[in-house]
Design a protein around this motif. Structure first.
Motif: not given
Length: 420
Positions: A310-317
């Motif tokens: 989730q952390a990686l995904a949110q930074v990408a978002l």
């Protein structure tokens, strides 16, 4: 404000409309069609997989049949908590993962048809399950577990206020606010749980409802005290080498501080520091993905599967990836992880409900607090679907991720400890 773009939703059009169920089925395809999606069309693979994962929860909630149809399977070591908390787990976690995607504007593409169907069902489901005498009434009154999943529901509304909060009936909104307030009679445990209380109060603050100041501040203050360095927070006073920095800590820390910043309750420097720490942690997450697209099954809650990212995904978002990490390499790496995990037989049952396990079906690996609803943390790795198809994350050519470059004797960036 740039810092708050990730919690703002795009304007929606066409909230009402009739969607032909046959059209939706044809677009979503069956399991075999999903596996055959070409590697060059990662977005199609992602949204069809997310629809497959989320639709059993969302459509049953819309039809008032979640309790009736969701298989309530618990860990062999399940503790004394009320098993019915699993339904709120499924809703809160699933909605938090699909929220950015549902916040995109309607269009007439195949993806848009599925997205609109899921969004309308999501709204209908919340109106239904918070109605008096609903067969799917969610439990907020018993146990401490609702503290957790109310937080994911609050995060849902922060991620997609226009799509998933504003369209709700006024009586639904009041019921949700009352449910969130009712949790104040239970204190979160002295761990990552403190952030559950914080983000729930942050949501209430964001909509102008009086908040509990102590509960709002305790999570972000304590976790900051427990910061261990190099992008890692302790889960309590000690470091836990697991994925809770991603499941909970970084995303909820940043989202809570974003609301507090918007209300003038913290200075920009504090939010910026939390974001820098999440970026550092996300960089490490990308490096943990092997050349084959696998990652270490370490620590608690590995049944949450790709929710670990989730952390990686949110930074990408948020379009805040570190300069040394391209959006295309993150997309390529996460696509390979998803293919390895979700194309494995046993991950889903015949009705597409997630089953206990890590890669496939393995109830024995489930923790004492894990049940069917718990598993929908997996949707949290799909946050970049909130970026439009034209965004570089989706439109750039496939790219090797760090470990794939390193083990192919290709040039890759050095890595150093950071002190913030």
């Amino acid at each position: 404000m740039e810092r708050r773009k990730f919690i703002g939703a795009l304007s929606l059009t066409g909230m009402l409309g009739v969607i032909d169920p046959k059209e939706v089925v044809a677009i979503a395809g069956n399991n075999e069609q999903l596996k055959l999606e070409k590697a060059g069309n990662d977005r199609t693979y992602w949204y069809k997989l997310l629809y497959k994962m989320a639709n059993p929860v969302v459509s049953n909630l819309a039809n008032g049949t979640l309790v009736k149809n969701m298989p309530l399977i618990t860990s062999p070591t399940f503790d004394s908590r009320t098993p019915a908390v699993s339904y709120l787990e499924a809703v809160g976690r699933c909605y938090a993962g699909i929220a950015p995607w549902l916040a995109l504007p309607d269009d007439h593409t195949e993806e848009g048809i599925l997205r609109k169907k899921l969004r309308l069902d999501a709204i209908k489901g919340l109106d239904s399950c918070f109605a008096p005498n609903s067969p799917d009434k969610l439990n907020f009154a018993k146990d401490h577990q609702p503290i957790v999943d109310a937080a994911y529901l609050a995060q849902t509304f922060l991620r997609a206020p226009e799509a998933l909060w504003k369209p709700l009936k006024s009586e639904t909104k009041e019921a949700i606010i009352t449910a969130f307030k009712s949790l104040r009679n239970r204190k979160p445990f002295k761990s990552n749980w403190l952030l559950f209380g914080s983000i729930t109060e942050a949501f209430l603050l964001s909509i102008g409802v009086p908040h509990d100041e102590a509960r709002l501040n305790e999570g972000v203050d304590k976790l900051n005290e427990w910061y261990k360095g190099d992008g890692w927070y302790g889960d309590g006073p000690n470091l836990a080498f697991d994925y809770y920095n991603s499941f909970v800590i970084h995303p909820m820390m940043v989202d809570t501080l974003a609301v507090m910043l918007s209300k003038g309750l913290v200075k920009a420097e504090r939010y910026d520091l939390a974001l820098k720490r999440m970026q550092r942690y996300a960089l490490g997450q990308e490096r943990m993905i092997s050349p084959e697209g696998t990652y270490p099954p370490i620590g608690r809650s590995i049944t949450y599967r790709t929710g670990a990212f989730q952390a990686l995904a949110q930074v990408a978002l948020m379009k805040k990836l570190p300069n040394t990490v391209s959006p295309a390499q993150v997309r390529s790496a996460l696509t390979k992880v998803k293919q390895n995990m979700y194309d494995t037989p046993g991950t889903f049952d015949k009705m597409n409900w997630l089953q206990l396990g890590f890669c496939g079906h393995d109830p024995e690996i489930a923790d004492y607090y894990t049940s069917t609803g718990s598993l929908y943390m997996a949707t949290l790795s799909f946050l970049p679907l909130g970026l439009p198809a034209t965004d570089e994350f989706w439109s750039a050519p496939a790219a090797d991720w760090t470990a794939k470059k390193a083990w192919a004797a290709k040039t890759f960036p050095k890595d150093y400890h950071v002190d913030f």
